[in-house]
Scaffold this motif. Structure first.
Motif, short mmCIF file in Angstrom:
data_model
loop_
_atom_site.label_atom_id
_atom_site.label_comp_id
_atom_site.label_asym_id
_atom_site.label_seq_id
_atom_site.Cartn_x
_atom_site.Cartn_y
_atom_site.Cartn_z
N GLY A 138 1.02 -1.14 -0.06
CA GLY A 138 0.27 0.33 -0.11
C GLY A 138 0.77 1.10 -0.21
O GLY A 138 1.65 1.47 -0.74
N LEU A 178 -4.15 2.27 -3.80
CA LEU A 178 -4.92 2.47 -2.76
C LEU A 178 -5.48 1.01 -1.94
O LEU A 178 -5.92 0.75 -1.06
N ALA A 181 -3.82 -0.89 -0.57
CA ALA A 181 -4.08 -0.63 1.23
C ALA A 181 -4.62 -1.18 2.14
O ALA A 181 -5.41 -1.48 2.96
N ILE A 182 -6.18 -0.93 0.96
CA ILE A 182 -7.88 -1.36 1.74
C ILE A 182 -7.27 -2.60 1.88
O ILE A 182 -8.36 -2.90 3.06
N LEU A 218 -9.47 5.50 3.62
CA LEU A 218 -9.29 5.04 2.43
C LEU A 218 -10.46 4.87 1.47
O LEU A 218 -10.56 5.08 0.20
N LYS A 222 -11.06 6.42 -2.26
CA LYS A 222 -11.29 6.74 -3.04
C LYS A 222 -12.88 6.89 -3.80
O LYS A 222 -12.52 7.08 -5.15
N MET A 228 -6.47 12.68 -1.16
CA MET A 228 -5.46 11.16 -1.15
C MET A 228 -4.49 11.99 -1.23
O MET A 228 -3.22 12.28 -0.60
#
Ligand code: ZN
Length: 304
Positions: A138, A178, A181-182, A218, A222, A228
């Motif tokens: 991430g 992203l 990271a999620i 997060l 999105k 971000m």
């Protein structure tokens, strides 16, 4: 909350990663070594906790310069080997300046020697405890966290800070990070965690709440990618001030504009003019008491 026995947590400021020291077992282990510009200070702080000559292993959670900067100095003192993930080993041994963000931020860092590599799911003995190695892509594609089941303690590095995580540098790695990271947050939510020692900021005493807050953040990124971009711009601007200070506003902005990041991220933050955006970011920090502009020079009020 107090730390379990054998754990020592050196919480640092904005630039330096935190350092975790685990004692007992076959000898002290040092996880992450701070920024290159603070290497001597970091070694001094570690030396206040353990005998430097007795250190058995350095672990780096990922390849970023603020986590590996004290490796050389520490190795020079104690001749100690270094363990990292297989992905980090590849980046460090090839000194991949792009993946290390060194080119991107016009930074430098001495090469790191790697001796031991770990894979996802490996069980490793560090000091008095056994840890599970968890890959956490991430913020960095090569990141690992270390989970200790008996104490339910997680060393999270930059995958989880208090209700936050490290910056997502999509300009270097691509927009897919992203989603990574999620997925990493969802992976960490499967673990029974009572305490987190993060890569930056204070100990996290309510890990489920912090993970939940990060998941929400997060998800917001999105929906609103400009947030971000702003998250990154704020962090990078303050880091750049800390490294350059004292510096005049004009010179700071000139130097920043000579690097790629303001040009990549200002449009992503819906601001067509990078110079104007940098002024706004500095003004915002001054207004919030995080930065001072005195005698025409900027200086940060946050600890390094
Ligand atoms: Zn990092």
């Amino acid at each position: 909350m107090t730390l379990p026995p054998h754990f020592h947590f050196l919480q640092r400021g904005w630039i330096n990663s935190n350092t975790v020291i685990i004692t007992g077992g076959a000898g002290p282990v040092v996880v992450d070594t701070g920024h290159p510009s603070s290497a001597a200070e970091t070694v001094g702080l570690i030396g206040q906790i353990v005998d430097l000559a007795a250190i058995r292993l350095i672990v780096n959670t990922h390849c970023h310069w603020d986590h590996i900067g004290g490796n050389g100095a520490l190795r020079g003192v104690s001749g100690v080997p270094t363990a990292v993930s297989a992905a980090t080993a590849h980046i460090l041994t090839t000194h991949d300046r792009r993946l290390m963000w060194l080119d991107y931020f016009a930074a430098d860092c001495e090469p790191v020697t790697v001796d031991i590599t770990w894979q996802d799911g490996d069980v490793v003995e560090l000091g008095a405890y056994r840890f599970e190695v968890i890959t956490t892509p991430g913020h960095a594609p090569d990141s690992i966290a270390l989970y200790q089941p008996e104490t339910r303690l997680l060393i999270s590095a930059d995958a989880l800070h208090e209700r936050d995580c490290g910056i997502l540098n999509t300009a270097v790695h691509g927009d897919h990070i992203l989603d990574e990271a999620i997925t990493t947050v969802e992976k960490l939510q499967q673990y029974d965690i009572a305490l987190v020692l993060p890569g930056h900021g204070g100990m996290i005493t309510d890990p489920p709440a912090s993970l939940h807050a990060l998941a929400r953040r997060l998800a917001e990124f999105k929906t609103y990618p400009e947030k971000m971009a702003l998250h990154l711009l704020r962090r990078v601007t303050m880091t750049a001030v800390l490294l350059a200070q004292p510096i005049s506003r004009q010179q700071f902005i000139e130097e920043a504009l000579a690097r790629p990041w303001p040009h990549d991220y200002a449009p992503r933050a819906n601001c067509p003019d990078p110079e104007r955006l940098l002024h706004q970011l500095l003004d915002d920090f001054i207004q919030r008491g995080l930065l001072r502009e005195q005698d025409r020079n900027l200086s940060s009020l946050v600890p390094r």
